[in-house]
Motif scaffolding. Sequence first.
Motif, PDB file in Angstrom:
ATOM      1  N   ALA A 278      45.581  22.265  40.332  1.00 59.82           N
ATOM      2  CA  ALA A 278      45.313  23.558  39.692  1.00 59.82           C
ATOM      3  C   ALA A 278      43.866  23.980  39.927  1.00 59.82           C
ATOM      4  O   ALA A 278      43.572  25.164  40.141  1.00 59.82           O
ATOM      5  CB  ALA A 278      45.617  23.476  38.194  1.00 59.82           C
ATOM      6  N   GLY A 279      42.963  23.017  39.921  1.00 59.67           N
ATOM      7  CA  GLY A 279      41.563  23.313  40.194  1.00 59.67           C
ATOM      8  C   GLY A 279      41.356  23.844  41.606  1.00 59.67           C
ATOM      9  O   GLY A 279      40.513  24.718  41.835  1.00 59.67           O
ATOM     10  N   ALA A 280      42.126  23.331  42.559  1.00 58.86           N
ATOM     11  CA  ALA A 280      42.036  23.828  43.937  1.00 58.86           C
ATOM     12  C   ALA A 280      42.456  25.293  44.006  1.00 58.86           C
ATOM     13  O   ALA A 280      41.833  26.095  44.707  1.00 58.86           O
ATOM     14  CB  ALA A 280      42.898  22.969  44.856  1.00 58.86           C
ATOM     15  N   VAL A 281      43.504  25.647  43.271  1.00 57.66           N
ATOM     16  CA  VAL A 281      43.935  27.046  43.221  1.00 57.66           C
ATOM     17  C   VAL A 281      42.835  27.903  42.597  1.00 57.66           C
ATOM     18  O   VAL A 281      42.511  28.987  43.098  1.00 57.66           O
ATOM     19  CB  VAL A 281      45.254  27.217  42.442  1.00 57.66           C
ATOM     20  N   LEU A 282      42.261  27.417  41.507  1.00 56.19           N
ATOM     21  CA  LEU A 282      41.199  28.167  40.838  1.00 56.19           C
ATOM     22  C   LEU A 282      40.001  28.375  41.770  1.00 56.19           C
ATOM     23  O   LEU A 282      39.453  29.478  41.845  1.00 56.19           O
ATOM     24  CB  LEU A 282      40.766  27.440  39.561  1.00 56.19           C
ATOM     25  N   ALA A 283      39.607  27.335  42.495  1.00 57.80           N
ATOM     26  CA  ALA A 283      38.479  27.453  43.422  1.00 57.80           C
ATOM     27  C   ALA A 283      38.780  28.496  44.502  1.00 57.80           C
ATOM     28  O   ALA A 283      37.923  29.324  44.835  1.00 57.80           O
ATOM     29  CB  ALA A 283      38.163  26.097  44.053  1.00 57.80           C
ATOM     30  N   ALA A 284      39.993  28.474  45.027  1.00 56.73           N
ATOM     31  CA  ALA A 284      40.379  29.464  46.040  1.00 56.73           C
ATOM     32  C   ALA A 284      40.376  30.867  45.454  1.00 56.73           C
ATOM     33  O   ALA A 284      39.943  31.822  46.110  1.00 56.73           O
ATOM     34  CB  ALA A 284      41.757  29.122  46.607  1.00 56.73           C
ATOM     35  N   ALA A 285      40.841  30.999  44.217  1.00 55.19           N
ATOM     36  CA  ALA A 285      40.865  32.316  43.574  1.00 55.19           C
ATOM     37  C   ALA A 285      39.448  32.836  43.333  1.00 55.19           C
ATOM     38  O   ALA A 285      39.171  34.019  43.545  1.00 55.19           O
ATOM     39  CB  ALA A 285      41.649  32.241  42.257  1.00 55.19           C
ATOM     40  N   ILE A 286      38.549  31.957  42.920  1.00 56.92           N
ATOM     41  CA  ILE A 286      37.154  32.367  42.706  1.00 56.92           C
ATOM     42  C   ILE A 286      36.533  32.812  44.030  1.00 56.92           C
ATOM     43  O   ILE A 286      35.848  33.839  44.091  1.00 56.92           O
ATOM     44  CB  ILE A 286      36.346  31.237  42.039  1.00 56.92           C
ATOM     45  N   LEU A 287      36.779  32.062  45.094  1.00 57.32           N
ATOM     46  CA  LEU A 287      36.275  32.461  46.410  1.00 57.32           C
ATOM     47  C   LEU A 287      36.848  33.813  46.822  1.00 57.32           C
ATOM     48  O   LEU A 287      36.126  34.672  47.338  1.00 57.32           O
ATOM     49  CB  LEU A 287      36.616  31.409  47.463  1.00 57.32           C
ATOM     50  N   SER A 288      38.128  34.021  46.555  1.00 53.28           N
ATOM     51  CA  SER A 288      38.743  35.297  46.935  1.00 53.28           C
ATOM     52  C   SER A 288      38.139  36.461  46.149  1.00 53.28           C
ATOM     53  O   SER A 288      37.984  37.562  46.681  1.00 53.28           O
ATOM     54  CB  SER A 288      40.266  35.259  46.767  1.00 53.28           C
ATOM     55  N   ILE A 289      37.778  36.217  44.902  1.00 50.00           N
ATOM     56  CA  ILE A 289      37.110  37.265  44.111  1.00 50.00           C
ATOM     57  C   ILE A 289      35.741  37.577  44.707  1.00 50.00           C
ATOM     58  O   ILE A 289      35.363  38.747  44.834  1.00 50.00           O
ATOM     59  CB  ILE A 289      37.005  36.839  42.626  1.00 50.00           C
ATOM     60  N   ALA A 290      35.013  36.538  45.091  1.00 53.50           N
ATOM     61  CA  ALA A 290      33.701  36.755  45.711  1.00 53.50           C
ATOM     62  C   ALA A 290      33.844  37.548  47.017  1.00 53.50           C
ATOM     63  O   ALA A 290      33.066  38.475  47.276  1.00 53.50           O
ATOM     64  CB  ALA A 290      33.012  35.417  45.966  1.00 53.50           C
ATOM     65  N   ILE A 291      34.830  37.198  47.818  1.00 50.81           N
ATOM     66  CA  ILE A 291      35.073  37.940  49.058  1.00 50.81           C
ATOM     67  C   ILE A 291      35.449  39.380  48.732  1.00 50.81           C
ATOM     68  O   ILE A 291      34.973  40.318  49.377  1.00 50.81           O
ATOM     69  CB  ILE A 291      36.164  37.244  49.902  1.00 50.81           C
ATOM     70  N   GLY A 292      36.283  39.557  47.725  1.00 53.30           N
ATOM     71  CA  GLY A 292      36.676  40.907  47.317  1.00 53.30           C
ATOM     72  C   GLY A 292      35.495  41.752  46.892  1.00 53.30           C
ATOM     73  O   GLY A 292      35.385  42.922  47.256  1.00 53.30           O
ATOM     74  N   ILE A 293      34.575  41.168  46.140  1.00 58.30           N
ATOM     75  CA  ILE A 293      33.378  41.897  45.716  1.00 58.30           C
ATOM     76  C   ILE A 293      32.536  42.275  46.930  1.00 58.30           C
ATOM     77  O   ILE A 293      32.068  43.410  47.049  1.00 58.30           O
ATOM     78  CB  ILE A 293      32.573  41.075  44.689  1.00 58.30           C
ATOM     79  N   ALA A 294      32.361  41.320  47.847  1.00 57.18           N
ATOM     80  CA  ALA A 294      31.532  41.582  49.031  1.00 57.18           C
ATOM     81  C   ALA A 294      32.161  42.637  49.938  1.00 57.18           C
ATOM     82  O   ALA A 294      31.461  43.498  50.481  1.00 57.18           O
ATOM     83  CB  ALA A 294      31.323  40.277  49.810  1.00 57.18           C
TER      84      ALA A 294
END
Length: 123
Positions: free
Chosen positions: A95-111
Amino acid sequence: MKEWRRLARSFGYAIEGIVQTVKTQRNMQIHLVAAILALAAAWWLEIDRVEWIWVLIAITLVLVMELVNTAIEAVVDLVTPDWHAKAKVAKDAAAGAVLAAAILSIAIGIAVFGPPLYEKFVG
């Protein structure tokens, strides 16, 4: 010819796994809705090719991690239906791996989406 049938069967199993995950996992359904919204935003904002690649990488990473998380949870439940400390570690790490990927995707989305959204609404 035999190898082609085996390959086709393997693809079929993979598709079954994706479909089963989409049907049964609420978080995968949420990720798919978010992916559709991100793709619609990318189209609407007319982002460039490189930004499209980043958006597609982010979406794919999250979906892949959710598939892996679902597989790990299923195997853990098969091995031990009772609560076990090591089973919890495996499930929490997945579940933590999914969360880490989701956080990265949010950062990419913001950028990717931040500057063109700013231009559309403020600039």
